[in-house]
Enzyme design. Structure first.
Site, mmCIF file in Angstrom:
data_model
loop_
_atom_site.group_PDB
_atom_site.id
_atom_site.type_symbol
_atom_site.label_atom_id
_atom_site.label_comp_id
_atom_site.label_asym_id
_atom_site.label_seq_id
_atom_site.Cartn_x
_atom_site.Cartn_y
_atom_site.Cartn_z
ATOM 1 N N HIS A 231 0.826 -1.203 0.000
ATOM 2 C CA HIS A 231 0.000 0.000 0.000
ATOM 3 C C HIS A 231 0.867 1.263 0.000
ATOM 4 O O HIS A 231 1.938 1.292 0.593
ATOM 5 C CB HIS A 231 -0.893 0.044 1.246
ATOM 6 C CG HIS A 231 -2.067 -0.867 1.180
ATOM 7 N ND1 HIS A 231 -2.654 -1.399 2.317
ATOM 8 C CD2 HIS A 231 -2.783 -1.345 0.134
ATOM 9 C CE1 HIS A 231 -3.675 -2.151 1.959
ATOM 10 N NE2 HIS A 231 -3.771 -2.141 0.643
ATOM 11 N N TYR A 236 0.625 1.872 8.460
ATOM 12 C CA TYR A 236 1.738 2.073 9.390
ATOM 13 C C TYR A 236 3.043 1.958 8.609
ATOM 14 O O TYR A 236 3.109 1.267 7.589
ATOM 15 C CB TYR A 236 1.693 1.067 10.547
ATOM 16 C CG TYR A 236 1.575 -0.369 10.104
ATOM 17 C CD1 TYR A 236 2.707 -1.165 9.944
ATOM 18 C CD2 TYR A 236 0.322 -0.942 9.842
ATOM 19 C CE1 TYR A 236 2.597 -2.479 9.525
ATOM 20 C CE2 TYR A 236 0.213 -2.248 9.418
ATOM 21 C CZ TYR A 236 1.348 -3.010 9.267
ATOM 22 O OH TYR A 236 1.249 -4.304 8.838
ATOM 23 N N TYR A 237 4.070 2.667 9.079
ATOM 24 C CA TYR A 237 5.271 2.844 8.284
ATOM 25 C C TYR A 237 6.390 1.882 8.673
ATOM 26 O O TYR A 237 7.468 2.269 9.139
ATOM 27 C CB TYR A 237 5.718 4.308 8.359
ATOM 28 C CG TYR A 237 4.721 5.217 7.688
ATOM 29 C CD1 TYR A 237 4.723 5.381 6.307
ATOM 30 C CD2 TYR A 237 3.727 5.877 8.427
ATOM 31 C CE1 TYR A 237 3.796 6.188 5.680
ATOM 32 C CE2 TYR A 237 2.795 6.692 7.799
ATOM 33 C CZ TYR A 237 2.835 6.835 6.421
ATOM 34 O OH TYR A 237 1.898 7.632 5.805
ATOM 35 N N HIS A 238 6.118 0.617 8.441
ATOM 36 C CA HIS A 238 7.120 -0.453 8.458
ATOM 37 C C HIS A 238 6.768 -1.321 7.267
ATOM 38 O O HIS A 238 5.619 -1.774 7.161
ATOM 39 C CB HIS A 238 7.052 -1.260 9.753
ATOM 40 C CG HIS A 238 8.000 -2.430 9.773
ATOM 41 N ND1 HIS A 238 9.245 -2.361 10.355
ATOM 42 C CD2 HIS A 238 7.890 -3.681 9.259
ATOM 43 C CE1 HIS A 238 9.863 -3.534 10.215
ATOM 44 N NE2 HIS A 238 9.053 -4.352 9.542
ATOM 45 N N HIS A 240 5.549 -3.754 4.794
ATOM 46 C CA HIS A 240 4.805 -5.004 4.909
ATOM 47 C C HIS A 240 4.102 -5.291 3.596
ATOM 48 O O HIS A 240 3.804 -4.389 2.813
ATOM 49 C CB HIS A 240 3.799 -4.952 6.065
ATOM 50 C CG HIS A 240 2.840 -3.808 5.992
ATOM 51 N ND1 HIS A 240 3.185 -2.506 6.332
ATOM 52 C CD2 HIS A 240 1.532 -3.744 5.625
ATOM 53 C CE1 HIS A 240 2.145 -1.715 6.180
ATOM 54 N NE2 HIS A 240 1.126 -2.441 5.741
#
Length: 300
Positions: A231, A236-238, A240
């Site tokens: 995405h 969230y900013y890790h 994945h």
């Protein structure tokens, strides 16, 4: 769950049979998401009230996120057989104002994020969202402190490794609705913007090993029945990767303006001009953003 006080409905989706409530629990805000699970062939029951099912199973917790399965049908016990669940609950507690805005009904906008806008405004926003414990639940999984019983497959290599878990949207049994999440072990890549040509071998290994691992865990699946995508912007900013059955309609999360197929990301990186440091930091990225989001209100 029975201690929740209902404040108002934040949103409801008739297509996904999902309703989202704003609640109060222990004097602070909470969000409860109720979603109809996959219908069984002999399903004939209807929801009468979201918190009256006699059989409720706490299905897992990590940081502020909690999951439950429930059934209001006599003889169906989620604790003995998750396939007997009629409902799935996701509880976010305590919920922040950001959570409330995210899950509220809102209008959407199409925007273009140039490299200049990213460098000047968005990069600082991303760094803020990676701080203050916002990724604790991710690190709990990577460090083996939470959700070990939910791990589907993993690679423990510090540089190349990853771990795959079922998404909270999936009941873990209906293969046509399979929805899994792959978290990479390395912590230096926050999003698509950080990917470079030098990462192509790593991404290719991720692509093949994730698919192989999931299919080994679920023999009824084949690798070309999975959709792998990332995405932008992510929740969230890790970094994945979402790995989802092609038969499953994951809604807006799979739409253009949100999802980018992993294979296309790899191909685009490979064909970019420049050295190994060339990457998505140099391109315009178009996507959709909700008017209630911080990205829209603070930046765009």
């Amino acid at each position: 769950l029975r201690d929740l006080t209902f404040d108002r409905i934040l949103n409801q989706d008739t297509r996904t049979k999902t309703i989202t409530y704003l609640c109060t629990l222990s004097s602070s805000a909470a969000i409860l998401i109720a979603e109809k699970t996959a219908f069984s062939p002999d399903s004939s029951t209807l929801l009468t009230h979201p918190l009256t099912p006699p059989n409720i199973l706490h299905h897992g917790s990590n940081d502020i996120y909690h999951w439950f399965l429930a059934s209001h049908s006599a003889g169906l016990c989620p604790d003995k057989d998750p396939r007997g669940a009629d409902l799935r609950f996701t509880l976010i507690h305590p919920a922040t104002e950001t959570h409330i805005r995210k899950y509220s009904a809102q209008k959407w906008r199409a925007v273009v994020e140039t490299p200049e806008v990213y460098d000047k405004y968005v990069k600082k926003y991303v760094e803020e969202k990676r701080g203050s414990g916002r990724l604790n639940w991710v690190y709990n999984i990577l460090d083996g402190k939470a959700e070990r019983d939910r791990v589907i497959c993993e690679d423990k290599d510090e540089e190349w490794g990853w771990v795959v878990l079922p998404d909270s949207k999936w009941d873990r049994t209906t293969l046509s609705a399979l929805y899994t999440l792959c978290l990479v072990l390395r912590r230096d890549i926050s999003s698509l913007r950080d990917l470079r040509k030098k990462h192509v071998p790593w991404l290719r290994r991720l692509q093949s090993s994730i698919s192989a691992g999931i299919c080994a865990a679920y023999p009824g699946l084949e690798e070309d029945q999975l959709r792998l995508y990332v995405h932008y912007h992510p929740s969230y900013y890790h970094l994945h990767i979402h790995a989802v059955s092609l038969e499953h309609d994951a809604g807006a999360g799979q739409y253009a303006g949100k999802a980018l197929l992993l294979g296309n990301v790899i191909s685009q990186l490979e064909t970019m001009a420049g050295d190994d440091e060339a990457g998505f930091q140099n391109v315009d990225l178009a996507f959709t953003v909700g008017e209630e989001s911080e990205l829209w209100q603070r930046i765009f």
